[in-house]
Design an enzyme around this catalytic site. Structure first.
Site, PDB file in Angstrom:
ATOM      1  N   LYS A   1       0.874  -1.177   0.000  1.00  0.00           N
ATOM      2  CA  LYS A   1       0.000   0.000   0.000  1.00  0.00           C
ATOM      3  C   LYS A   1       0.909   1.225   0.000  1.00  0.00           C
ATOM      4  O   LYS A   1       1.973   1.214   0.640  1.00  0.00           O
ATOM      5  CB  LYS A   1      -0.869  -0.033   1.266  1.00  0.00           C
TER       6      LYS A   1
ATOM      7  N   SER B   1      -9.599   2.226   3.214  1.00  0.00           N
ATOM      8  CA  SER B   1      -8.697   2.964   2.362  1.00  0.00           C
ATOM      9  C   SER B   1      -7.730   2.096   1.576  1.00  0.00           C
ATOM     10  O   SER B   1      -7.144   2.566   0.603  1.00  0.00           O
ATOM     11  CB  SER B   1      -7.889   3.948   3.204  1.00  0.00           C
TER      12      SER B   1
ATOM     13  N   SER C   1      -9.921  -0.212   7.291  1.00  0.00           N
ATOM     14  CA  SER C   1      -9.328  -0.027   5.968  1.00  0.00           C
ATOM     15  C   SER C   1      -8.711  -1.258   5.334  1.00  0.00           C
ATOM     16  O   SER C   1      -8.342  -1.224   4.162  1.00  0.00           O
ATOM     17  CB  SER C   1      -8.272   1.086   6.015  1.00  0.00           C
TER      18      SER C   1
END
Lengths: 488, 481, 95
Positions: A76, A151, A175
């Site tokens: 990420k 997210s 997330s």
């Protein structure tokens, strides 16, 4: 034909049925072919990945390769990667080549796992739909007009589309779990402190936790083994003995007590999602588990407490982005205040600015006690509810989100409804507990995740519980239309 | 017209003492002074995204050491908080400090002004990180930022508003300065900014509530505390007596103009939004740690004074001078170690006499003395073993000061060795008596004052090298006959 | 609870955000919206409840006072918007 699991890939590499370079090229090609549709990567690091792949092949040839060596993966874009853009999905860091590696990144580097690139995310991890990224929204591989969740939406979409076998994520209010649920993959948020936060760009320090996102519980067990690592550079990192996550997977579940809070199945929950979750729990009962009614009375206040605490910490954490040492700097500042105010207003998107302002307000003189301190007290009540519940059960099950993936743009005008949709995941972060989302069914062609929440440091048990489900069902083997060609 | 008699001055001090740590308080970058800009600021100090603080164990130990020395309650659980404000020398835009739960609680320290003792309360002392530096040299109209100092460990020592005069404020600042050095928790170097004093001052009618205070910053010498206070007190009186009101503000002392002026940059209504730093956990000092630190506490100035008076028979005055700074005490103890305790008085006399005089004249500190403790010991040893007389020793000292060599080298080169051979002295005595027959007669007739004259003549003829005691003895013998 | 535009400006100043290009009415409405959510906490009885700053009841670990002199300044400053002679440059600071 199914996508290969990490264990299978490992096997194929170690027995030299395939080389790491071939594997890396295969996934790079898939990214090149499909990611223009998905937008799940912000940066693709093909060259570096192939270099690492070569090193991995050499290591395998020497016969001293560790587990996972040579298997491609992605981070990420919240994790700092030395020499590689680390944008956090923000214009603020659009030019930020991190000068160092996050602890998590070093851990995977040490295994010579080629990093294919950095995945897209909501700006500074603030969002539940991946629509707040400066680099554009990510699409859900199951339905390109739907959000992948957020997210960690880029990681979830990339894994679900078969662009990468495994990716890291971070979870502050859901997330990892919510995008895992929306994209039909498995995701784990460990106990707070199990994975080092060093080098993970901070959103809300007391809630942020990194975790793995992959096809199955077994894949998560293999990768959690790498992420569970004490780091002296993080004062909140725990020197917690590491269980054998793989060995724990095969424990039988007979006698397992599943806590089912009635409040999780109330009004806000989509009726079809509810059926999926109930069916999953019934599946567990068939496997010898029993259900226990538990109550979590203060969870109703979790979203409110979270939207005080997380923005408060964020308002301070994000103050370092001032246009002086790195990141976006406005043109031609007329004075110091102008430098700060314009660099930040230009660099941060609207959702980030809103949360910074909310947090600033919650901490400001005269409001601290009523907001911040009050929220911290409610946080303790929420934690105590869990501790009480875990006296009666081994795991709590319920939905991850009240609905499957919603449509792109559907909630952008009503952020509050998006906040409220995180009601099941947020309490877990407030308490710092480990939790997972595993695929449990489809609703109108979209995946639905089952939420498993355990006591502190129960990761091995949670993975065991998830794995047993995956031995009895094949929801985790359902692949998105985009992943159809991912079979090797 | 200033009628300062009507006003009582109320002063409180905030002192920032840099702690003697190798590394920063929350990072492992070095703390050395004077390095090239930004070469001692690592990713933590630069507040790169994703970095985290880890607390320096030594900083905690040194803070506790201070707390124990001022009899303070030690916060067995203390908490770090973030003080949020934007400023270029603060890279995170927050300073990690302690707010509600400091590591050192209430304590006190005794000061002495004009022979009067007074206890000054210490409200608290807390750990925090230093900021970087803004360099105002002109970079095309821009300011340069050096973050080497960012993250340097500081102990902020906050006093009660217990001082009532500039003299008391200076005595307090000096007492803390002395303590910091004695405890070896910091070097106290004011020039380099490792000991900084902020002064809070207000005026009130005796017995009234506290008046509005102003805070004076940037005071880097004890002399400036006095000057800044003198200026500021006059300013307050003028305003108050003309019916005005004091504005609560931070003011900068400008030593070049000898005035204080408002710091506009700090005037914007600040709301620091303190909250517990979520990257750090509560700091717990266990009973065992506390006991260990207590056991390792060095001797404090007060204890040392008593010991000097008792063990070495020094006067209170001498003991006071020798313990005024840690460096004095160390110099003195080194001398005594060399010479033995029975010569402590001699060592004290030379340190507080010749050496102090010479340093004063040259405007040097003891650390800068051209004569090291070892070198001075080399001279005093020669006094003790009668190689040189006390008088000639002063000559040797001057030559040593001028860099002419060690005591022995100088005594040898200048032929200043004392004559102790009785035969040799007798020869000189006889010569003197023979040459001054008239005076001998007068002496024998009862003019005993002349004895000194004979001594003088003998010393003169011996170029001051004859042992005075032996000269005395011989003269007395010979003049009796 | 509704925030006035004045309050919004004050918060923006504290947060160092230039909001001059934003519609203040809209911004204050958005923020007020979330503040309404906060308000529900006031109904929760938290008497005798200790605030919870961290999920785990742990104490601060201490670091040995040792330095690591690995500070590649050029690398760190290569990503800085404005540097000269090893210094970060900002508009003139007035004390």
């Amino acid at each position: 034909m199914n996508m290969m699991s990490l264990t299978e890939l490992n096997q194929a590499l170690q027995t030299k049925q395939i080389s790491s370079v071939e594997l890396t090229e295969f996934f790079l090609a898939r990214i090149a072919q499909h990611d223009s549709q998905l937008n799940s990567f912000i940066t693709v690091t093909a060259e570096q990945a192939l270099d690492v792949a070569k090193a991995a092949d050499a290591r395998i040839a020497r016969g001293d390769a560790p587990n996972l060596c040579g298997i491609p993966m992605a981070h990420k874009d919240i994790f700092c990667t030395d020499g590689v853009l680390t944008s956090c999905g923000s214009k603020m860091l659009v030019n930020f080549t991190a000068p160092y590696d996050a602890h998590i990144v070093s851990q995977f580097k040490a295994l010579d796992m080629p990093m294919l690139g950095k995945t897209n995310m909501d700006e500074f991890a603030m969002g539940s739909s991946n629509e707040s990224s400066y680099f554009g929204a990510v699409k859900n591989p199951w339905a390109l007009d739907a959000v992948p969740g957020g997210s960690s939406g880029g990681s979830a979409a990339a894994v679900a589309a078969g662009l990468v076998p495994f990716a890291t994520g971070s979870d502050t209010g859901g997330s990892i779990r919510q995008p895992a649920s929306f994209c039909g993959i498995s995701g784990l948020k460990p106990t707070y402190g199990l994975a080092s936060r060093f080098g993970m760009v901070a959103y809300a320090s007391s809630l942020d936790q990194a975790g793995p996102m992959a096809q199955s519980a077994e894949d998560l067990a293999l990768t959690l083994d790498v992420m569970h690592s004490f780091d002296y550079r993080d004062s909140t990192s725990l020197d917690q003995p590491k269980p054998n996550y793989m060995a724990a997977l095969s424990q039988p579940l007979a006698g397992l007590r599943i806590g089912v809070p009635a409040s999780y199945f109330g009004d806000g929950l989509d009726a079809e999602v509810k059926q999926v979750i109930e069916a999953a729990v019934a599946e567990y009962e068939k496997m010898g588990a029993q259900c226990v009614a538990v109550e979590l009375p203060n969870q109703a206040h979790a979203v409110a407490a979270y939207y005080i605490l997380a923005p408060a910490e964020a308002s301070s954490n994000l103050s370092r982005f001032d246009g002086v040492r790195y990141g976006h700097r406005c043109g031609d500042p007329k004075d110091l205040a102008d430098l700060y105010e314009r660099s930040r207003a230009e660099g941060f998107g609207i959702e980030v600015q809103k949360r910074i302002m909310l947090g600033t307000y919650a901490l400001s003189a005269g409001y601290y006690d009523a907001y911040y301190l009050k929220a911290q007290k409610v946080r303790r009540l929420i934690q105590q509810d869990f501790l009480t519940a875990f006296e009666q059960c081994d795991v709590i099950m319920g939905p991850v989100a009240p609905t499957p993936a919603f449509k792109l743009g559907e909630k952008t005008d009503d952020p509050l409804s998006m906040y409220l949709a995180d009601l099941y995941t947020i309490p877990v972060n407030l308490a710092g507990l480990p939790a997972m989302s595993i695929p449990a069914g489809l609703v109108q062609g979209l995946p639905v995740g089952l939420h498993l929440v355990g006591p502190y440091f129960s990761e091995a048990k949670l993975l065991n519980i998830a794995h047993q489900f995956q031995l009895h069902t094949d929801w985790h083997r359902q692949v998105s239309p985009l992943a159809q060609g991912a079979a090797l | 017209m200033i009628s300062s008699m009507n006003w009582e001055v109320v002063i409180g001090l905030e002192i920032h003492a840099q702690l003697a740590c190798e590394s920063k308080i929350f990072s492992n970058a070095p703390t050395a002074y004077g390095a090239e800009p930004n070469t001692q600021a690592n990713i933590v100090d630069l507040a790169m995204p994703g970095v985290l603080p880890v607390l320096n164990e030594r900083a905690v130990e040194l803070a506790v050491r201070f707390g124990l020395a001022v009899g303070a309650e030690i916060g067995q659980t203390s908490v770090f908080a973030r003080k949020n404000y934007f400023y270029p020398d603060s890279p995170k835009a927050y300073q990690i400090s302690q707010f509600e739960l400091p590591i050192v609680g209430k304590g006190e320290i005794t000061i002495e002004v004009d022979g009067q003792h007074k206890n000054i309360g210490i409200t608290r002392a807390h750990l925090e990180e230093d900021a970087g530096k803004s360099l105002h040299e002109d970079f095309h109209g821009l300011t340069g930022i050096d973050l080497n100092r960012a993250g340097t460990p500081l102990l902020e020592i906050v006093s009660e508003p217990d001082m009532r005069s500039a003299a008391e404020a200076i005595a307090y600042a000096k007492a803390i300065h002395e303590l910091v050095q004695f405890l070896e928790i910091g070097d106290g170097n004011m020039q380099e900014g490792s000991f900084r004093v902020d002064v809070n001052v207000s005026l009130r009618k005796p017995g009234a509530l506290f008046g509005t205070r102003t805070e004076l910053k940037n005071i880097n010498s004890f002399k400036f505390i006095e000057k800044a206070l003198a200026y500021e007190i006059d300013r307050h009186i003028e305003i108050l007596e003309s019916g005005g009101e004091i504005v609560q503000e931070t003011r900068l002392y400008d030593p070049d103009r000898d005035e204080t002026r408002s710091m506009r940059s700090k005037e914007e209504a600040n709301d620091y939004r303190y909250f517990p730093d979520p990257d750090l956990l509560p700091v717990v000092v266990s009973d065992e740690q506390l006991a260990a630190i207590k056991a390792s506490l060095p001797e404090l100035p007060g204890q040392m004074r008593v010991r000097f008076e008792q063990d070495y028979g020094l006067s209170a005055y001498d003991a006071q001078l020798l313990t005024a700074a840690a460096v004095n005490a160390r110099y003195f103890e080194a001398l005594v170690a060399e010479l033995g305790a029975q010569q402590a008085k001699l060592a004290a006399n030379w340190m507080n006499g010749e050496l102090a005089k010479a340093l004063n004249k040259a405007e040097l500190t003891l650390e800068q003395s051209p004569i090291s403790g070892d070198a001075l010991a080399g001279l005093l040893v020669r006094i003790v073993d009668n190689t040189v007389s006390g008088k000639l020793a002063k000559q040797v000292f001057e030559a040593m000061w001028a860099g002419e060599g060690s005591a022995d080298q100088i005594i040898e080169a200048k032929g200043l060795k004392q004559i102790t051979d009785t035969g040799a002295i007798e020869k000189i005595v006889d010569e003197v008596l023979a040459a001054n027959a008239k005076q001998v007669e007068a002496y024998k007739a009862g003019q005993e004052k002349l004895f000194g004259f004979f001594v003088g003549q003998v010393m003169k003829l011996s170029k001051g090298q004859a042992n005075p005691a032996q000269v005395n003895d011989l003269l007395q013998q010979k003049l009796k006959n | 609870m509704a925030l006035s535009e004045q309050e919004v400006l004050k918060i923006a100043k504290l947060a160092a955000l230039d909001v001059s290009s934003q519609d203040l009415t809209q911004l204050s409405a958005k923020l007020s919206n979330v503040l309404d959510l906060f308000a529900q906490l006031q109904q929760v009885n938290t008497d005798h409840v200790l605030p919870m700053a961290h999920p785990l009841d742990k104490v601060q670990r201490l670091r040995v006072d040792q330095t690591v002199a690995d500070i590649p300044r050029d690398k760190y400053q290569a990503i800085a918007p404005a540097c000269e002679q090893g210094l970060y440059l900002v508009p003139k600071v007035i004390d």
